[in-house]
Design an enzyme around this catalytic site. Structure first.
Site, short mmCIF file in Angstrom:
data_model
loop_
_atom_site.label_atom_id
_atom_site.label_comp_id
_atom_site.label_asym_id
_atom_site.label_seq_id
_atom_site.Cartn_x
_atom_site.Cartn_y
_atom_site.Cartn_z
N ASP A 319 0.83 -1.21 0.00
CA ASP A 319 0.00 0.00 0.00
C ASP A 319 0.86 1.26 0.00
O ASP A 319 1.99 1.26 0.48
CB ASP A 319 -0.92 0.02 1.23
CG ASP A 319 -0.13 -0.04 2.53
OD1 ASP A 319 0.87 -0.79 2.59
OD2 ASP A 319 -0.49 0.68 3.48
N GLU A 320 0.29 2.32 -0.52
CA GLU A 320 0.81 3.69 -0.38
C GLU A 320 2.31 3.80 -0.69
O GLU A 320 3.03 4.52 0.00
CB GLU A 320 0.54 4.21 1.05
CG GLU A 320 -0.94 4.31 1.35
CD GLU A 320 -1.23 4.70 2.79
OE1 GLU A 320 -2.07 5.59 3.00
OE2 GLU A 320 -0.62 4.13 3.73
C1 ACM Z 1 -3.65 1.23 4.60
O1 ACM Z 1 -4.54 1.64 5.37
N1 ACM Z 1 -2.64 2.00 4.27
C2 ACM Z 1 -3.70 -0.12 4.05
#
Ligand code: ACM
Length: 505
Positions: A319-320
């Site tokens: 993620d991110e």
């Molecule tokens: C997330 O909340 N960055 C998966």
């Protein structure tokens, strides 16, 4: 008043018990949670003090002993454990039970309790239901009596999880064990541990010792952090397994990696270790995708992690990764996807991983982006449903909640409960869904009471969404059952949020 001898009183009580039962609420009216999928009430009652023995297959004698101990704690009468199949409390395997290995039937008549399941895990889930029923009866005047009837139960989803972020703030082995104890009665079966992030690396990796020595040495706000040794981690795996909960370890990559980048200079493209980070920004770190040492690092970590993980899944994050160029991100995730199956594990990633080639089998965890989730499904992944706006335990309940965040909006109890996993994304049906997970991120919480305030009682709602068919789940009925569970949470000293939406008893 004439004083009757004690023995005489005892005999009269037993006599009454055997010929007449008190009138108690029918089985279906008890505050079972998650509510079973089929409940048929009988018209009588069983005096639990008449139950004196328990039978269970010899292969499951540990479970039998565990149940007998808990029975004694809850009822004060001791049970003899036998292998003979005709005890008054009977656990047996039966292939005819409808549903998955977790399915069970539980039949209570005036003289005995018969539990059947296809597998040991189903017997354990049945015991959670029976134990909860006993505990609920103890809140009533007729606490020695169980209502007769039949429960036939089978979970809607195979994966019913919660995640604890032990990276932003570290939680000790004992704190994690307490969380396990609190979630098991609600039939949660996966605990995902977010073991690494920018602020802390929390799992010992013997081939890369600086990860914990340096990367584990702090946390958000600059506290001392901490980490689990491999021995401690295995202790947690075993502790959870005894309650039929599987740990899912996560190493978040290629972003959310500052703790690793601070520990080893060579993981950075410029060859310089970063400073440790104790703030709460996201999206600023990345492993160096071009360097071969990065993949040696990833493989070492996954190899050691897999050796500590009897469960099927390793979570790779994803993620991110805002500072990883898209092409590099795809290259990186595809390389990681080649590594995980070598260790016989199935990769789970946050929904952004759909940019890569989803291997079979693999899982994408839908947290933010419906298009990502749909694309992952179209590439053949199963979907784990964790939409932040409904299922993130770190979202505040309302504007008055002290800890927690609000970037995905407030999540009051009704919003957290009243949704269906298969109605969120057009094109994602139940057949595509592995299950439901409620993540608890820890930027704003650092101890059990703070953790419990955000997790409870919302987590009970997610447990029910994962287990119980939508046609049975009604907010008004749930509110009443939840009110009763406040008392059970009180008995365990849980620091739960006493929402004004619930008429707590
Ligand atoms: C997330 O909340 N960055 C998966």
């Amino acid at each position: 008043m004439m004083k009757l001898p004690k023995l005489f009183l005892f005999a009269v009580a037993l006599e009454l018990a055997s010929c007449q039962s008190p009138t108690i609420a029918p089985l279906a009216d008890h505050a079972l949670l998650p509510y079973p999928n089929t409940v048929r009430s009988g018209e009588s009652a069983l005096n639990i003090n008449t139950i004196q023995n328990l039978s269970i297959d010899a292969d499951f004698s540990d479970l039998g002993q565990q149940i007998a101990q808990e029975w004694e704690m809850h009822t004060t009468n001791a049970l003899e454990v036998t292998e003979a199949g005709n005890a008054q409390l009977r656990f047996s395997l039966d292939d005819q039970v409808d549903g998955s290995e977790e399915a069970y039937s539980l039949e209570i008549d005036k003289k005995k309790i018969v539990i059947k399941a296809k597998a040991e895990v189903g017997l354990f889930r049945a015991w959670q239901t029976l134990k909860q029923l006993i505990t609920l009866r103890q809140l009533t005047p007729e606490k020695d009596y169980l209502p007769t009837g039949v429960i036939q139960d089978n979970p809607v989803y195979a994966y019913r999880g919660t995640m604890l972020d032990v990276s932003r703030h570290f939680f000790s082995v004992d704190e994690v064990k307490r969380y396990i104890d609190l979630i098991a009665p609600y039939k949660i079966n996966y605990l995902h541990l977010h073991l690494s992030d920018d602020q802390g690396w929390r799992i010992e990796i013997k081939s890369w010792p600086e990860l914990t020595r340096v990367g584990g040495s702090t946390e958000v706000g600059g506290g001392e952090g901490g980490f689990y040794t491999q021995e401690q981690y295995k202790e947690l795996v075993d502790y959870a397994q005894k309650q039929f909960i599987t740990l899912v370890p996560e190493i978040d990559m290629p972003g959310h990696t500052n703790a690793a980048l601070a520990s080893y200079a060579e993981l950075n493209c410029n060859g310089k270790a970063t400073d440790l980070y104790t703030g709460t920004e996201v999206g600023f770190s990345t492993l160096c995708v071009e360097k071969e040492v990065t993949y040696q690092f990833v493989e070492d970590v996954i190899r050691e992690l897999s050796a500590m993980t009897p469960g099927p899944y390793i979570h790779i994050g994803g993620d991110e990764s805002h500072v990883t160029p898209k092409k590099d991100f795809i290259t990186f995730i595809n390389r990681v996807y080649d590594i995980v199956p070598k260790y016989n594990k199935i990769p789970i990633g946050w929904d952004e991983v759909q940019l890569a080639d989803m291997p079979q089998p693999s899982v994408a965890q839908y947290w933010a982006n419906a298009e990502n989730a749909l694309a992952a499904k179209q590439k053949g992944a199963k979907i784990l449903i964790s939409p932040a706006a409904y299922a993130y335990l770190d979202m505040k309940y309302d504007s008055l909640t002290v800890s927690g965040l609000k970037w995905a909006g407030y999540v009051p109890l009704e919003k957290g409960y009243s949704w269906n996993p298969d109605a969120l994304v057009d094109g994602i049906e139940n057949a595509d869904i592995l299950g439901v997970e409620a993540p608890l991120w820890s930027e704003t919480i650092s101890n059990s009471p703070e953790m419990e305030y955000l997790a409870f009682p919302r987590l009970l709602g997610y447990a029910e969404i994962g287990w119980t068919m939508p046609s049975i789940r009604q907010w008004e009925a749930y509110k009443k059952r939840l009110a009763v569970h406040g008392k059970l949470l009180d008995q365990k000293g849980v620091n739960y949020y006493k929402s004004p939406a619930i008429a707590w008893e």
